[in-house]
Scaffold this active site. Structure first.
Site, mmCIF file in Angstrom:
data_model
loop_
_atom_site.group_PDB
_atom_site.id
_atom_site.type_symbol
_atom_site.label_atom_id
_atom_site.label_comp_id
_atom_site.label_asym_id
_atom_site.label_seq_id
_atom_site.Cartn_x
_atom_site.Cartn_y
_atom_site.Cartn_z
ATOM 1 N N GLU A 1 -0.436 -1.419 6.010
ATOM 2 C CA GLU A 1 1.223 -0.411 6.530
ATOM 3 C C GLU A 1 0.449 0.871 6.783
ATOM 4 O OE1 GLU A 1 4.621 1.935 7.931
ATOM 5 O OE2 GLU A 1 4.116 2.228 5.974
ATOM 6 N N GLU A 2 0.175 2.070 5.566
ATOM 7 C CA GLU A 2 0.680 2.919 5.448
ATOM 8 C C GLU A 2 -1.568 4.013 5.985
ATOM 9 O OE1 GLU A 2 2.496 5.065 4.842
ATOM 10 O OE2 GLU A 2 4.384 4.281 3.354
ATOM 11 N N ASP B 1 0.438 -0.979 0.042
ATOM 12 C CA ASP B 1 0.127 0.598 0.509
ATOM 13 C C ASP B 1 0.632 1.033 -0.217
ATOM 14 O OD1 ASP B 1 0.996 -0.685 2.784
ATOM 15 O OD2 ASP B 1 -1.198 0.745 3.435
#
Length: 374
Positions: free
Chosen positions: A129-130, A67
């Protein structure tokens, strides 16, 4: 294997968090011919991938994310953020550095090595993750633990290098917590303050107490803890009214001398000493962690030194990463590309540097699959 075509294919998947946009399928197609068994793990709306080759130890895992953050104002780009254009020896696109480039370089490194390496290799790739990071690495690690897939050590491919490839290895991160304070007073006319109780004055005193003295001066591996006031609000449109409530928000980046619980207790004590009614909300996105220098870190440094020709510094600075979750299960370190353009317009990585990162990762894999490295 050249990592460039794989990186271009990944960039062309517009996987702005939480979208997958086909990125995991691209990785499955790359990994299956290399002998990996791929398991797609969907939690909530997040697509994740766990892939493993081999069953013997030592077990080395690579963790990364497909991502990316949004491209932002397209006027700042000279290339299509999802076009993967190569211009003057540089590939442009969102994720080129953070961190589709690292994933492509790691897979290309595996392809360049003999298939009969000792031990086993795995990849933990998330699409979260973001974003909130609740249905990504955390959930995959829980699945790995329940299914006997916990690695002996792990490399996270975040872009850690500062000036030249390999100059920095992250062996820890500070903790991060957000604090919300609501302090109550008594509303009244500003000409008659004796009939009111101004919560702004009280909250200013609280914040002064919290910010006037440094929390510490740092520790052996960590820089000093920082406490920053990020918001102060009273929502008062009038000029002659003492408001009933004042609110503030804080962000604290803390080292291994503290925990989120100890810092929350300190803030609560300051608020209680002020003697006003208050509400305190604390949210911790991760405690501090450190992978103590030892055989694992030494092997990683040695491989980096040999492959990149630089002396890698051990570092714990910056924000948070998914390494904070992995540290609960095994030794973990972060090593990746030069991160100067991550999250920026015209995010890009030089093709030669991408290929050099793949060679560096090949050296790391060989070093860490020796049993002594675990």
């Amino acid at each position: 294997m050249d990592p460039l075509p794989l990186l271009q294919e990944l960039i062309r998947c517009p996987s702005v968090t939480p979208a997958d946009a086909g990125a995991m399928a691209v990785l499955e197609r790359a990994l299956a011919p290399l002998g990996f068994t791929c398991t797609r793990l969907r939690f909530g709306e997040i697509e994740n991938l766990f892939a493993r080759r081999g069953t013997a130890g030592p077990h080395l895992c690579f963790a990364g994310h497909t991502d990316v953050v949004p491209p932002g104002d397209l006027a700042g780009w000279t290339a299509d953020p999802f076009g993967a254009e190569v211009r003057d020896g540089t590939v442009y696109g969102r994720g080129a550095v953070d961190m589709k480039g690292g994933i492509a370089a790691w897979i290309a490194a595996i392809a360049s090595l003999p298939p009969d390496l000792p031990g086993s290799l795995s990849l933990l790739i998330t699409g979260d993750e973001e974003g909130p990071a609740t249905d990504g690495t955390v959930r995959v690690l829980e699945w790995m633990d329940a299914n006997g897939q916990v690695p002996d050590c792990c490399i996270v491919g975040e872009p850690t290098s500062k000036a030249v490839l390999g100059d920095t290895i992250k062996i820890g991160r500070r903790g991060s917590m957000n604090v919300s304070i609501t302090l109550h007073g008594v509303q009244g006319h500003s000409a008659y303050p004796q009939r009111a109780d101004n919560p702004i004055h009280r909250l200013v005193r609280v914040l002064h107490t919290l910010t006037a003295t440094p929390l510490d001066e740092g520790s052996e591996w960590f820089e000093a803890t920082t406490l920053q006031v990020t918001s102060f609000d009273v929502n008062n449109p009038a000029t002659n009214v003492i408001p009933p409530v004042a609110r503030a928000r804080l962000n604290i980046r803390f080292n291994d001398l503290h925990s989120s619980a100890s810092l929350a207790a300190r803030i609560r004590a300051v608020l209680e000493a002020e003697g006003a009614r208050f509400e305190l909300e604390v949210s911790c996105s991760g405690e501090s962690f450190l992978t103590e220098p030892g055989p694992f870190v030494a092997a990683l440094q040695s491989a980096t030194r040999a492959a990149a020709g630089v002396e890698p510094a051990l570092d714990t600075g910056g924000g948070t990463s998914d390494a904070r979750f992995i540290a609960r299960y095994c030794p973990v370190a972060e090593l990746g590309a030069v991160g100067s353009t991550m999250h920026k317009a015209d995010e890009a990585t030089p093709v030669d540097e991408l290929r050099a990162l793949s060679r560096l990762y090949a050296a790391v894999i060989q070093a860490l699959l020796r049993p002594v490295a675990t």
